[in-house]
Design a protein around this motif. Structure first.
Motif, PDB file in Angstrom:
ATOM      1  N   ARG A   1       0.858  -1.197   0.000  1.00 60.92           N
ATOM      2  CA  ARG A   1       0.000   0.000   0.000  1.00 60.92           C
ATOM      3  C   ARG A   1       0.887   1.238   0.000  1.00 60.92           C
ATOM      4  N   VAL A   2       0.618   2.090  -0.955  1.00 58.49           N
ATOM      5  CA  VAL A   2       1.401   3.312  -1.121  1.00 58.49           C
ATOM      6  C   VAL A   2       0.464   4.512  -1.085  1.00 58.49           C
ATOM      7  N   ALA A   3       0.831   5.524  -0.296  1.00 57.70           N
ATOM      8  CA  ALA A   3       0.078   6.777  -0.270  1.00 57.70           C
ATOM      9  C   ALA A   3       0.764   7.789  -1.169  1.00 57.70           C
ATOM     10  N   LEU A   4       0.005   8.362  -2.077  1.00 57.00           N
ATOM     11  CA  LEU A   4       0.489   9.493  -2.859  1.00 57.00           C
ATOM     12  C   LEU A   4      -0.109  10.744  -2.229  1.00 57.00           C
ATOM     13  N   VAL A   5       0.750  11.565  -1.652  1.00 59.63           N
ATOM     14  CA  VAL A   5       0.290  12.722  -0.882  1.00 59.63           C
ATOM     15  C   VAL A   5      -0.175  13.821  -1.831  1.00 59.63           C
ATOM     16  N   THR A   6      -1.415  14.269  -1.626  1.00 59.73           N
ATOM     17  CA  THR A   6      -2.010  15.314  -2.439  1.00 59.73           C
ATOM     18  C   THR A   6      -2.676  16.318  -1.512  1.00 59.73           C
ATOM     19  N   THR A   7      -3.735  16.946  -1.952  1.00 59.79           N
ATOM     20  CA  THR A   7      -4.444  17.923  -1.137  1.00 59.79           C
ATOM     21  C   THR A   7      -5.941  17.678  -1.249  1.00 59.79           C
ATOM     22  N   SER A   8      -6.685  18.175  -0.281  1.00 61.32           N
ATOM     23  CA  SER A   8      -8.141  18.047  -0.325  1.00 61.32           C
ATOM     24  C   SER A   8      -8.786  19.104  -1.214  1.00 61.32           C
ATOM     25  N   ASP A   9      -7.990  20.081  -1.648  1.00 67.27           N
ATOM     26  CA  ASP A   9      -8.507  21.154  -2.508  1.00 67.27           C
ATOM     27  C   ASP A   9      -8.433  20.719  -3.963  1.00 67.27           C
ATOM     28  N   ALA A  10      -9.537  20.178  -4.473  1.00 65.95           N
ATOM     29  CA  ALA A  10      -9.554  19.636  -5.834  1.00 65.95           C
ATOM     30  C   ALA A  10      -9.302  20.704  -6.894  1.00 65.95           C
ATOM     31  N   ARG A  11      -9.507  21.959  -6.561  1.00 60.99           N
ATOM     32  CA  ARG A  11      -9.317  23.035  -7.550  1.00 60.99           C
ATOM     33  C   ARG A  11      -7.886  23.117  -8.037  1.00 60.99           C
ATOM     34  N   VAL A  12      -6.929  22.723  -7.207  1.00 65.31           N
ATOM     35  CA  VAL A  12      -5.526  22.864  -7.604  1.00 65.31           C
ATOM     36  C   VAL A  12      -4.999  21.608  -8.282  1.00 65.31           C
ATOM     37  N   LEU A  13      -5.853  20.597  -8.441  1.00 64.90           N
ATOM     38  CA  LEU A  13      -5.406  19.329  -9.009  1.00 64.90           C
ATOM     39  C   LEU A  13      -5.880  19.097 -10.437  1.00 64.90           C
ATOM     40  N   VAL A  14      -6.560  20.068 -11.009  1.00 68.73           N
ATOM     41  CA  VAL A  14      -7.138  19.856 -12.332  1.00 68.73           C
ATOM     42  C   VAL A  14      -6.068  19.656 -13.403  1.00 68.73           C
ATOM     43  N   ASP A  15      -4.868  20.159 -13.172  1.00 67.85           N
ATOM     44  CA  ASP A  15      -3.806  20.052 -14.169  1.00 67.85           C
ATOM     45  C   ASP A  15      -2.801  18.953 -13.839  1.00 67.85           C
ATOM     46  N   ASP A  16      -3.207  17.962 -13.040  1.00 65.10           N
ATOM     47  CA  ASP A  16      -2.297  16.867 -12.709  1.00 65.10           C
ATOM     48  C   ASP A  16      -2.233  15.898 -13.888  1.00 65.10           C
ATOM     49  N   VAL A  17      -1.342  16.210 -14.838  1.00 67.37           N
ATOM     50  CA  VAL A  17      -1.256  15.417 -16.067  1.00 67.37           C
ATOM     51  C   VAL A  17      -0.644  14.048 -15.814  1.00 67.37           C
ATOM     52  N   ASP A  18       0.011  13.873 -14.676  1.00 67.02           N
ATOM     53  CA  ASP A  18       0.671  12.592 -14.387  1.00 67.02           C
ATOM     54  C   ASP A  18      -0.297  11.534 -13.869  1.00 67.02           C
ATOM     55  N   ARG A  19      -1.408  11.958 -13.321  1.00 63.86           N
ATOM     56  CA  ARG A  19      -2.267  11.018 -12.581  1.00 63.86           C
ATOM     57  C   ARG A  19      -2.734   9.818 -13.415  1.00 63.86           C
ATOM     58  N   PRO A  20      -3.281  10.006 -14.614  1.00 62.32           N
ATOM     59  CA  PRO A  20      -3.768   8.820 -15.349  1.00 62.32           C
ATOM     60  C   PRO A  20      -2.679   7.782 -15.612  1.00 62.32           C
ATOM     61  N   LEU A  21      -1.494   8.236 -16.021  1.00 67.54           N
ATOM     62  CA  LEU A  21      -0.415   7.304 -16.325  1.00 67.54           C
ATOM     63  C   LEU A  21       0.107   6.627 -15.062  1.00 67.54           C
TER      64      LEU A  21
ATOM     65  N   PRO B   1       0.897  18.254  -3.179  1.00 68.28           N
ATOM     66  CA  PRO B   1       0.293  19.076  -2.131  1.00 68.28           C
ATOM     67  C   PRO B   1       0.310  20.553  -2.549  1.00 68.28           C
ATOM     68  N   TRP B   2      -0.305  20.856  -3.690  1.00 69.99           N
ATOM     69  CA  TRP B   2      -0.034  22.104  -4.393  1.00 69.99           C
ATOM     70  C   TRP B   2      -0.638  23.353  -3.780  1.00 69.99           C
ATOM     71  N   ASP B   3      -1.357  23.226  -2.673  1.00 76.30           N
ATOM     72  CA  ASP B   3      -1.820  24.425  -1.979  1.00 76.30           C
ATOM     73  C   ASP B   3      -0.928  24.771  -0.787  1.00 76.30           C
ATOM     74  N   TYR B   4       0.228  24.126  -0.691  1.00 74.01           N
ATOM     75  CA  TYR B   4       1.088  24.324   0.482  1.00 74.01           C
ATOM     76  C   TYR B   4       1.527  25.771   0.626  1.00 74.01           C
TER      77      TYR B   4
END
Length: 304
Positions: free
Chosen positions: A2-22, A57-60
């Protein structure tokens, strides 16, 4: 696993995460159970994961005190990558002073924390071609960043805005090559270059953005031998600092690194930024890189 990929709860800053699908596809192929966990979720049991990988964690930069508190929560966990101590150092771009002091060629940068020093710093940085770039030392995604001619009232206004938010201003000469050739970047996994790419220009004249909005144009490219040498030197120096400060064991490697380079007006290839805890990898320019990253994650988890 089990691996955690650390992100943020603010979905507004994740719309440009081009890496996620791959990445999702690559982790699935490897049989790894991936959880995208928000750094600001108090209910996450970080110690329960085989590996905790800080990714987006792009709202840091808007919640720097809260993010610092989270780093304190996970500081003692050997499963967190890259290490929290390194993240604290890297989130403030004054790390460039450390790298320059050890011989890494970096963009000439003046750090200003006093309103009275702004005009002189802008004038000095723009002596070469009459243009400067201002941004906060803690920033992401070109937030509060602008390119200006020397003497622009807007440049001073941006600097004062940054200072008024309790941040430090970075003043740099603008490298005209960025407008023609963009930046060059290299992504490393476990100390080895995975792929390289070109980032098109973002900053337009007098504080504006190309196309009127923040947009990253990424294309495949290769590095010149000298650019590759700068990346190798920067990675080695970062590794040395990490070992000296106890963030890495001797002989260890960071799980991932990204180095962004520009060519100055005198033709020198220099480091613009070392992205060591939340960089986009821009995997679509080289889709097999997703499997290389997952292999590095799996190997790191198994070596615990």
């Amino acid at each position: 696993m089990r691996v955690a990929l650390v992100t943020t709860s603010d979905a507004r800053v994740l719309v440009d995460d081009v890496d996620r699908p791959l990445l999702d596809e690559a982790f699935a192929r490897a049989g790894v159970d991936v959880v995208r966990a928000a750094w600001d979720d108090p209910d996450v049991a970080w110690a329960a994961f085989d590996l905790v990988v800080v990714r987006s964690p792009w709202d840091y930069c808007e919640r720097i005190a809260d993010f610092g508190a989270w780093l304190g929560v996970v500081d003692g966990l050997p499963t967190v990558h890259n290490p929290p101590g390194l993240i604290r150092w890297n989130l403030d771009k004054r790390y460039l002073v450390d790298l320059a002091g050890r011989g890494v060629p970096v963009v000439p940068t003046t750090f200003v924390d006093d309103d009275a020093e702004l005009p002189a710093a802008i004038a000095a940085a723009g002596e070469g071609n009459g243009e400067v770039v201002l941004k906060p030392s803690v920033s992401a995604g070109s937030r509060l960043t602008g390119r200006f001619p020397v003497g622009s009232a807007a440049a001073v206004a941006l600097g004062r805005d940054i200072l008024g938010r309790g941040l430090v201003v970075m003043v740099q000469p603008y490298a005209r090559s960025v407008g023609r050739a963009g930046e060059r970047s290299a992504v490393l996994f476990d100390g080895t270059v995975s792929h390289t790419f070109r980032k098109g220009p973002i900053l337009a004249d007098d504080g504006a953005l190309h196309g009127g909005a923040y947009r990253e144009e990424i294309t495949v490219t290769s590095l010149s031998p000298h650019e590759a040498a700068v990346v190798e030197q920067a990675s080695a120096v970062v590794g040395s600092i990490a070992v000296e400060r106890g963030w890495l064991a001797p002989g260890g490697e960071l799980l991932y690194e990204r180095f962004d380079l520009v060519r100055t007006d005198d033709g020198s290839d220099v480091l613009l930024e070392a992205e060591l805890f939340e960089p986009s990898f821009f995997l679509p320019v080289d889709p097999p890189a997703a499997d290389r990253f997952v292999a590095a994650v799996v190997a790191r988890a198994r070596s615990r």
